[in-house]
Motif scaffolding. Structure first.
Motif, short mmCIF file in Angstrom:
data_model
loop_
_atom_site.label_atom_id
_atom_site.label_comp_id
_atom_site.label_asym_id
_atom_site.label_seq_id
_atom_site.Cartn_x
_atom_site.Cartn_y
_atom_site.Cartn_z
N LEU A 1 15.39 63.29 48.80
CA LEU A 1 15.09 63.59 47.39
C LEU A 1 16.13 64.54 46.84
CD1 LEU A 1 11.20 64.11 47.42
CD2 LEU A 1 12.43 62.32 46.19
N LYS A 2 16.41 65.59 47.62
CA LYS A 2 17.32 66.64 47.15
C LYS A 2 18.73 66.09 46.88
CE LYS A 2 18.17 71.37 47.16
NZ LYS A 2 17.34 72.55 46.94
N ALA A 3 19.11 65.03 47.65
CA ALA A 3 20.44 64.44 47.46
C ALA A 3 20.56 63.80 46.07
CB ALA A 3 20.71 63.40 48.54
N GLY B 1 23.27 60.55 33.16
CA GLY B 1 24.63 60.64 33.70
C GLY B 1 24.61 61.50 34.95
N ASP B 2 25.46 62.54 34.98
CA ASP B 2 25.49 63.41 36.16
C ASP B 2 24.15 64.09 36.34
OD1 ASP B 2 28.08 62.82 36.56
OD2 ASP B 2 28.87 64.59 35.53
N PHE B 3 23.67 64.08 37.59
CA PHE B 3 22.39 64.71 37.85
C PHE B 3 22.43 65.28 39.26
CE2 PHE B 3 18.16 65.06 39.46
CZ PHE B 3 17.36 65.38 38.38
N ALA B 4 22.09 66.57 39.41
CA ALA B 4 22.01 67.16 40.74
C ALA B 4 20.90 68.19 40.73
CB ALA B 4 23.34 67.82 41.10
N PHE B 5 20.31 68.45 41.90
CA PHE B 5 19.31 69.50 42.00
C PHE B 5 19.97 70.82 42.36
CE2 PHE B 5 16.15 66.01 42.69
CZ PHE B 5 15.32 66.36 41.64
N GLY B 6 19.54 71.91 41.74
CA GLY B 6 20.01 73.24 42.09
C GLY B 6 19.22 73.76 43.28
N PRO B 7 19.45 75.02 43.65
CA PRO B 7 18.80 75.59 44.84
C PRO B 7 17.27 75.59 44.77
CG PRO B 7 20.08 77.26 43.63
CD PRO B 7 20.43 75.94 43.06
N SER B 8 16.68 75.70 43.58
CA SER B 8 15.23 75.74 43.51
C SER B 8 14.62 74.38 43.17
CB SER B 8 14.79 76.78 42.47
OG SER B 8 15.31 76.43 41.20
N ASN B 9 15.36 73.30 43.43
CA ASN B 9 14.88 71.93 43.17
C ASN B 9 14.65 71.65 41.69
OD1 ASN B 9 14.94 71.58 45.89
ND2 ASN B 9 12.71 71.51 46.18
N HIS B 10 15.39 72.35 40.85
CA HIS B 10 15.38 72.02 39.42
C HIS B 10 16.75 71.48 39.06
CE1 HIS B 10 11.73 74.31 39.48
NE2 HIS B 10 11.51 74.07 38.20
N PRO B 11 16.84 70.64 38.02
CA PRO B 11 18.12 70.00 37.74
C PRO B 11 19.20 70.98 37.28
CG PRO B 11 16.39 69.13 36.30
CD PRO B 11 15.77 70.20 37.12
N VAL B 12 20.43 70.62 37.63
CA VAL B 12 21.61 71.26 37.04
C VAL B 12 22.22 70.19 36.17
CG1 VAL B 12 23.87 72.26 37.48
CG2 VAL B 12 21.96 72.74 39.03
N GLN B 13 22.22 70.39 34.86
CA GLN B 13 22.56 69.29 33.97
C GLN B 13 23.17 69.77 32.67
OE1 GLN B 13 18.79 67.45 32.98
NE2 GLN B 13 17.80 69.44 32.79
#
Lengths: 379, 305
Positions: free
Chosen positions: A321-323, A331-343
């Motif tokens: 999931l975290k990947a 478009g670009d989507f990634a999870f930050g350290p607390s499992n919230h999006p960095v967007q």
């Protein structure tokens, strides 16, 4: 000819057998399908189910329940889904107070919770949990986008307004976090208020050159119509919730030109989004809202994790999931350290396109924004 | 804070109060004449708003929508009275509350089934859109002035109806002693249907008029219903005059409280605390007003104590 047929049949049998070997996953969706605010839950469900339908993965089953926007009902449903339906993953809650009632208990029982909308600060900071993922945002994000962009839009003396409840206070705090101008008036309205004549008179008298509002649902519709009729005419900015697809039709031309902070828009330029908007419109006969986009992304995230890990191995599944290895409509989507999006966060403008009103991106407010509470999360 | 702003806020309070009166008048009539607690009154308000929005969307004419809202709400009221409410007169208030609460659910889900879950669009008629300049230089929305006018005209019409017509005499007699007027040969059940439909039509009218300013959506009637109950308790149950005075008191208290309390707290508290405490206290103000009135006059301002 016969040999080919036999081969094909054998191959088909193998495929089915292979599918049957994968671990099936049962998802419990708790969302608001009746009462006030049902349109948000319906869009969440429809977006989610569109991705499920498209994937046609026989290992994924979804049980949908209506929380009626009541925390006690949501808690009962979560218990039922976990105890008797034996779901592995919960999702779908629209409102932060309902999420606070359900999420900590569900993750404590080892279930995964994927948020399609509500992401209160408590769950992003001290209350973060490795099994809790917010696919949408952190609650403050869209207000931050509006605040960061307001000065660019020429709003240097802002009058800001939100309902008097926790999310309203968070909203004004979020707006002020990156706002570079001056706040000349700050008003908390009654939750569920429908008449804003008093506030509009205050705006007129305040000497502001722009107005920020966070008034979700019917409150926003009432305000925008009354504001347009009052002739005050100052620029209006808010988070996407107040000016989303499901409600701007009810505002009519009063809403045209209103700016709103968002992390998604129907005109966001990427292939996944174009396909999503097209498929959603074809399936349901209306344009998707931000809630539909979050539902769609959440289902695709889950499907991507199912492709690489089994739910019976929670650590592997969590890592999958975290990947976040899926094509997000943002478009670009990634999870930050607390499992919230960095967007990326954008500002949209309400425009009239033929018969319908919709949103169009006018600028980028913040790039690769995480959230303000990451430092408090220890996991 | 200028005098102009204060006058504008007072107008806002008056307009709000007059709209509350349209809701409260029906509620107080039904309670006073029939002794019935009707929680579904807010649903009739919603029916009016949806009928207006629906007809206005098809015909493009707000005024046709307004006529439709009166007709639809009155018809819905009459049907509900004939099928459900009629069986409740002899029962106690708890049964009435239960049955009419069930009606709220039926109306809400029925409306959702017919119109969908998304809010409808209803706009102010073009002729009344935009602000006008009042003497003294106050810019005020024309539509809100028209609402004040319509509300006061309806109030005058109701006073005439109750005070000077045969129907009014019967309504007042029914309020005083229903057995006696039945014995005098008045068809009491028909009278009840008429009163109920009249109350429903007023609620529908309010829904349509206010719907143009607000969001037309399922569940829009319940917040107004609570305020309407506060109004009739303040005014005295069964009194139209009480409903008018109570509604305007509530409208003014609510609007001016929301505006003045944060300012008042701001004189000795930091701004963010002042707005937050002021807003919290302002939302309680009408209930404090109600409690205050009940302490001094337990039957309400114009009630039979």
């Amino acid at each position: 000819m016969n040999a080919t047929k036999t081969l094909l049949a054998a191959a088909a049998a193998l495929v089915t057998a292979g599918a049957a070997l994968a671990e099936p996953i049962k998802v419990g969706m708790i969302t608001t399908l009746s009462g006030g605010g049902a349109s948000l839950g319906i869009d969440t469900r429809d977006g989610f189910m569109l991705a499920v339908q498209q994937a046609a993965n026989p290992d994924l089953t979804v049980v949908i329940e209506d929380d009626q926007r009541k925390p006690d009902v949501a808690v009962q449903l979560a218990d039922k889904l976990i105890q008797s339906e034996k779901v592995d993953v919960l999702t779908g809650i629209v409102w932060s107070n309902l999420a606070m009632a359900v999420v900590p208990a569900a993750t404590a029982q080892g279930k995964f919770y994927l948020s399609t909308n509500a992401a209160p600060s408590a769950l992003a900071g001290k209350g973060c949990n490795p099994n809790y993922f917010s696919v949408s945002y952190q609650n403050d994000n869209l207000h931050e986008a509006a605040g960061a962009y307001a000065a660019t839009a020429g709003i240097t003396k802002a009058f800001i307004m939100a309902p008097n409840y926790p999310a309203g206070k968070d909203s004004l705090t979020g707006f002020k976090r990156f706002y570079e101008g001056e706040v000349v008036g700050e008003v908390y309205t009654k939750l569920g208020q429908t008449d804003y004549a008093g506030e509009i008179a205050q705006i007129r008298a305040s000497g502001a050159d722009g107005v920020f509002i966070f008034l979700p649902g019917g409150m926003g519709i009432s305000f925008v119509k009354q504001y347009a009729d009052s002739g005050v005419g100052l620029p209006l900015i808010g988070p996407a919730f107040s000016f989303d697809q499901s409600i701007i039709q009810a505002m009519g031309d009063s809403a045209v030109g209103v700016l709103n902070g968002a992390n998604w828009s129907p005109d966001l330029d990427n292939a996944a989004n174009a396909a999503f908007v097209q498929a959603f419109s074809a399936e349901y006969g209306r344009l998707p809202s931000v809630y539909a986009s979050y539902g769609y992304d959440t289902a695709n995230l889950l499907l991507s994790a199912m492709g690489t890990a089994d739910i019976s191995d929670p650590d592997a599944f969590r890592a999958a999931l975290k990947a976040a290895d899926f094509d997000s409509v943002r478009g670009d989507f990634a999870f930050g350290p607390s499992n919230h999006p960095v967007q990326d966060l954008y500002v949209r403008e309400v425009v009239r396109d033929g018969d319908i009103l919709t949103n169009r991106i006018v600028g980028t407010a913040m790039e690769d924004r995480g959230n303000a509470y990451e430092g408090e999360c220890k996991m | 804070m200028s005098a102009m702003l204060l006058i504008e806020q007072a107008l806002n309070g008056l307009q709000y109060g007059v709209m509350l009166f349209l809701m409260a008048a029906g509620l107080t009539l039904v309670f006073g004449v029939m002794g019935l607690i009707n929680l579904a009154h807010g649903s009739l308000y919603m029916v009016g708003a949806f009928a207006c929005a629906g007809v206005a969307a098809v015909t493009g004419n707000f005024w046709l929508g307004l006529a439709a809202s009166l007709a639809a709400a009155a018809a819905a009221g009459a049907i509900v009275e004939l099928t459900v409410i009629r069986r409740l007169y002899a029962r106690d208030h708890l049964d009435q509350v239960l049955a009419t609460f069930a009606l709220i659910l039926v109306f809400s889900e029925g409306t959702r089934w017919l119109f969908g879950s998304f809010p409808l669009y209803l706009d102010i008629p073009a002729a009344l859109a935009g602000p006008i300049t009042l003497p003294g230089g106050i810019e005020y929305p024309l539509y809100r002035l028209v609402l004040i006018g319509i509300g006061l005209a309806v109030a005058a019409g109701l006073f005439w109806l109750i005070g000077a017509t045969r129907l009014g005499v019967r309504i007042r007699a029914g309020e005083a002693d229903r057995e006696m007027i039945a014995a005098l040969g008045v068809d009491i059940s028909r009278l009840y249907t008429i009163v109920f439909a009249l109350g429903a039509a007023l609620a529908g009218l309010a829904g349509a008029l206010v719907g143009a300013l607000q969001s037309v959506q399922v569940g829009m009637g319940e917040p107004v219903l609570i305020l309407a109950f506060v109004v009739i308790v303040i005014g005295g149950i069964g009194s139209i005059k009480g409903a008018l005075v109570g509604a305007i008191l509530v409208g003014l208290t609510d609007t001016l409280g929301r505006f003045l309390l944060p300012v008042a707290f701001g004189t000795f508290l930091p701004p963010s605390e002042a707005t937050s405490i002021g807003a919290a206290l302002a939302s309680m103000l009408i209930y404090i007003l109600m409690a205050g009135v009940l302490v001094i006059r337990p039957g309400g301002l114009f009630g039979r104590a």
